[in-house]
Structure formats: C-alpha cells, structure tokens
Scaffold this active site. Sequence first.
Site, PDB file in Angstrom:
ATOM      1  N   TYR A  27     -30.698  33.060  21.041  1.00  0.00           N
ATOM      2  CA  TYR A  27     -30.397  33.956  22.158  1.00  0.00           C
ATOM      3  C   TYR A  27     -31.343  35.155  22.204  1.00  0.00           C
ATOM      4  O   TYR A  27     -31.143  36.062  23.005  1.00  0.00           O
ATOM      5  CB  TYR A  27     -28.949  34.440  22.075  1.00  0.00           C
ATOM      6  CG  TYR A  27     -27.950  33.332  22.236  1.00  0.00           C
ATOM      7  CD1 TYR A  27     -27.610  32.854  23.504  1.00  0.00           C
ATOM      8  CD2 TYR A  27     -27.350  32.730  21.133  1.00  0.00           C
ATOM      9  CE1 TYR A  27     -26.697  31.818  23.664  1.00  0.00           C
ATOM     10  CE2 TYR A  27     -26.445  31.695  21.285  1.00  0.00           C
ATOM     11  CZ  TYR A  27     -26.121  31.247  22.552  1.00  0.00           C
ATOM     12  OH  TYR A  27     -25.230  30.204  22.705  1.00  0.00           O
TER      13      TYR A  27
ATOM     14  N   TYR B  56     -21.535  31.004  29.521  1.00  0.00           N
ATOM     15  CA  TYR B  56     -20.715  32.046  28.898  1.00  0.00           C
ATOM     16  C   TYR B  56     -21.512  32.995  28.018  1.00  0.00           C
ATOM     17  O   TYR B  56     -20.969  34.003  27.543  1.00  0.00           O
ATOM     18  CB  TYR B  56     -19.584  31.407  28.071  1.00  0.00           C
ATOM     19  CG  TYR B  56     -19.961  31.058  26.644  1.00  0.00           C
ATOM     20  CD1 TYR B  56     -19.464  31.808  25.576  1.00  0.00           C
ATOM     21  CD2 TYR B  56     -20.810  29.992  26.359  1.00  0.00           C
ATOM     22  CE1 TYR B  56     -19.802  31.496  24.264  1.00  0.00           C
ATOM     23  CE2 TYR B  56     -21.146  29.674  25.064  1.00  0.00           C
ATOM     24  CZ  TYR B  56     -20.638  30.429  24.015  1.00  0.00           C
ATOM     25  OH  TYR B  56     -20.985  30.124  22.721  1.00  0.00           O
ATOM     26  N   ARG B  57     -22.786  32.722  27.808  1.00  0.00           N
ATOM     27  CA  ARG B  57     -23.582  33.501  26.867  1.00  0.00           C
ATOM     28  C   ARG B  57     -25.040  33.342  27.257  1.00  0.00           C
ATOM     29  O   ARG B  57     -25.443  32.248  27.656  1.00  0.00           O
ATOM     30  CB  ARG B  57     -23.342  32.949  25.451  1.00  0.00           C
ATOM     31  CG  ARG B  57     -23.636  33.871  24.298  1.00  0.00           C
ATOM     32  CD  ARG B  57     -23.094  33.232  23.030  1.00  0.00           C
ATOM     33  NE  ARG B  57     -23.483  33.928  21.829  1.00  0.00           N
ATOM     34  CZ  ARG B  57     -23.221  33.481  20.599  1.00  0.00           C
ATOM     35  NH1 ARG B  57     -22.580  32.343  20.440  1.00  0.00           N
ATOM     36  NH2 ARG B  57     -23.600  34.166  19.542  1.00  0.00           N
TER      37      ARG B  57
END
Length: 519
Positions: free
Chosen positions: A91, A464-465
Amino acid sequence: MSILLPTGMNSAAFDRALGDFRRAIGDPWVLSGEEDRQTYIDPYAMGDGLDHDCSAILAPGSVEEVQAIIRIANQHKTPLWPVSRGKNLGYGAASPKEKGDLILDLSRMNRILDVNEKQASCLIEPGVGYFDLFRYLRERNLPLWMSVPGNSWGSVIGNALDRGIGYTPYGDHCETLCGLEVVLPDGSLLRTGMGAMMGAKGWQSYKYGYGPGWDQMFMQSNLGVVVKAGMWLQPEPEMTAKITLALPRFDDAAWALDILCDLRRRDIIQHNIVFGSPVRAASTMSQRADWYTGPGALPDGVSQQMMAKLGLGWWNAKISLFGDEGSVMAQVALIRRLFEPRLGGPLQFEIWKRGDPLEKSATGIPTTMGLQSVNWYGGRGGHLSFAPVLPQDGDMALAYAKKIKAYYEEVGQDYYASFTIGRRHINNVSLILYNRDEPEAVTRVDKLYRHLLKEAAASGFGEYRGHISYMDEVAATYDFADGALARLNGRVKAALDPNNILAPGRNGITGRAHGGDRP
C-alpha cells in the site's frame, strides 16, 4: 537523489524548521540525509519510488515529542506523514502520498504498557509489532492469543487503524481496538471512550464512553496521530481444529462461498475465511519460472500441473474452529456433513488441545512467509492489492471472479486471487505481482489496477483500502450525492487541521483550502 523540499518551502525555511525539530526531539532523531531518505522509499514501488520520496524523517520517542513536532509543523507549515512502523507493504509502506512530506516515524514508541490477563486486553504504543506482542505473551506464559495478518511484520495498531484483518475470532482488528490516545492536528491530546474520564478503570473494557464515539474518526484518516491504543485479546480456548479444503474446480467458488458465508453469518465459523487460487499458495514456495517461462498469463494447464504437484485445489479454503471440546467437535461434524459428499472423501482436521504445542493450534502466530510471493516474477519483486467489497452471494462472486480472471489473462498477468469472507461481506482480493525492474510489467500493473477499480465501481463494489498512488481515484468512486462523503471529510479536516499538516491527501481527504470542499 537530491535535496527535496516540502511543497511551498525554500531551503532556508526548511533548515529553520529542521533546527526547531532537532531542538525538540534531539539531533539523532531528525534524519534528512540521502541515505536515510532512501531507506524509507517503498521497497515495492512501481519504478524508482521517487514520486513518493520524503524530505526528512522525524522519529519521536514519546507522546510529548509527538505533540512538540506537530506544533512546530504548524508553525512552519511542514506537512507530516505519520507511520507506525512503515510496514504497510503493498500500500506504499512508509512513503508519503505527496512528495516532499516529512515522515513522522513512530517506531521508537514501542512499549507494551499493560496486559490485563483477567480482562484479556492490552495497552500498547504504535511501534509495537506483532512479533513483539507475541513474544511478550509467550515469555510470560499468558493464556491470551492474538490475531495476526498474513504478513506480520508491521504494527499492531497501524494495521488495525487501516482496517487490516487476521484469521481468528479476533481477526477484525479495528473492532478489537478499545480506547485510543490521540494527538490532534493542533498538538493537543485526546482520549476516546472511557479514557475521557480521569482515572477511568474501564478504558479497555468499554469502547464508547458518553456521547459520540470518535474512534472510527481516526481509522483510515488524517485527523490525528494515535499514540496509544487498547486492544482486546482472545482468551485461550480449550480446543481448536483446522483444515484446508481443496476445491477442485473454478466454479466450486459459488456453492462453497454460499456454505461458508452461511456458517460465518451464524458464527459457527468465527473468523475471516480465506480461500485462494493456485498462484496464491505456489508463490510462497516457488517462482513462476519453476512452472512456466512462456509469454502471457499462466495457462490453466500449468495451473493444473501446479495443483497436482502441490496438492492444491483451484480454491483452497482455510477453516479453523475454536471453543470447548464439545462445541468444536460438533462443528467438525457439521462441516464434514456439508463438504464431504461434495468433495468425495473424508476430511482430516488437525486437532489441538490446551497443553499441546502451540504451533499445532489455530492461534495467530506471526510470520513473514507471505512476503515470499513478491518473488514470483523474479527481480526486485513487488505487489499491489485490489480488494473490493461484495455482498455474500456465491453466484455474484463467481461471475465477478470470471470477469476479472479474463482481464488478467487479456493483459498477460498471472491470476492471483482469493476471497475473504467476513461477517456479512466478501472481499475479492486481486493481488498483482510484478518485477519492478521491468518497465512493461510496471505499465501493465498500472493499467490493470485502474481497470479493476473502474470495473468494480461499475458493478457496485467499493475498494476498502488504497495504495498511496491511487488514493484519490479510490475515494472518487464513493460518489453518492455528488461526493457528499468527500465534502464531509473535507469540512472535518479543515476544522481540525486548517494548515493541512497531517498526512495531506491520505485516502483522498484534504481540507477546504486544499480542494476538499465545494460551496
């Protein structure tokens, strides 16, 4: 690499700010050299990662030092990017969204402040990693278990604040948080829940306190820096049983998901269930070249060979059961009745009873084995995750998976997927593996991610992320009422952080003066 300044600052102003930071936290903990900055670049970046380079790193050792840093940052208008340990791999790791921001590295704040065996809770700082907490519990022989994500290198608090998950009954990590201590964007200190009362005895026992509950405001946000958090731990059960179900056909996903989702909704299975494709399992124990060196995506025939040699199914579902012996064995019998007729043979569960070696149990034991998958293509490997939220409907999930698999193959990417079943939802995790030294691979990955985001949104499924390179694009898909959620986030950000100091742009959140609100 050359000297990099925060946006809008000249070198003289930046030097003055660094001087003030050094006086506040000590010269060794203000890192601005080129070698220091290089160590904070995302190790899995697509390309060189310099589009997310920082200008300096600040490493406080206490709450008071965090407060001092934030006050100085407001004075000099130097934006900060807080990280707990900087291990949010896949991420963006420790890298800031906006080039030139200063990284606020909380990894020195790594104290386990309290573990309450009777109440099955702990109070920890953001620098505490999963291995730290696991070691603490085991060395003291405490009958408390923890949940860990697939890669357990990171921060316990950091993972929970980003809504990460594990695979035990306590695997929804944000739900196990109970009581936060937060430094707000003006440098003031806040405690949530019962902690808002001086001398509170139940800070780690009851989440909500009196009035609005603000804990969610600090999850996936840039509205404060969490410097302490309470977390619930799992009391050690009497027994566990675990098994991996190998489902032989791609289309088995539909009926298997419906059965597993029903068991999850009824809490017969109490944890997030994951089942994944052959590449998911094979990538942790081998490389692509061991199976296939041809062009394009991995052919289905090669996947079949992989399955035969490694004893895999097309989908491989990991199930664990927890509780007293009577309830666990009853659940084992139920799962056998549901799956054995369809799979054509008896299921073999691994049973653990209290007193057996912990490695046989279904507890969360930290591991970094999952990181092996980044070596799939060779070179300097990396991975990027896309995981939209779907309703618990097997036919819908299978249809979506077929569509995504076809697009992976169209662009020449090996299909790596898993379904994660929560209480009422399914995440279809599409992991994108790549060799960051291959320009063609980097171009393919970017094209694939953007297509997946567009396709999911068109199907009514939201991510969601988000990776730091795509946060604005993910936030833009939440477009009800012409982006009402983004405008609300912008108004709150502008009120609490008028200088836009904390993590500018994180998850698409920015203040009114910076485009986060419209009249």
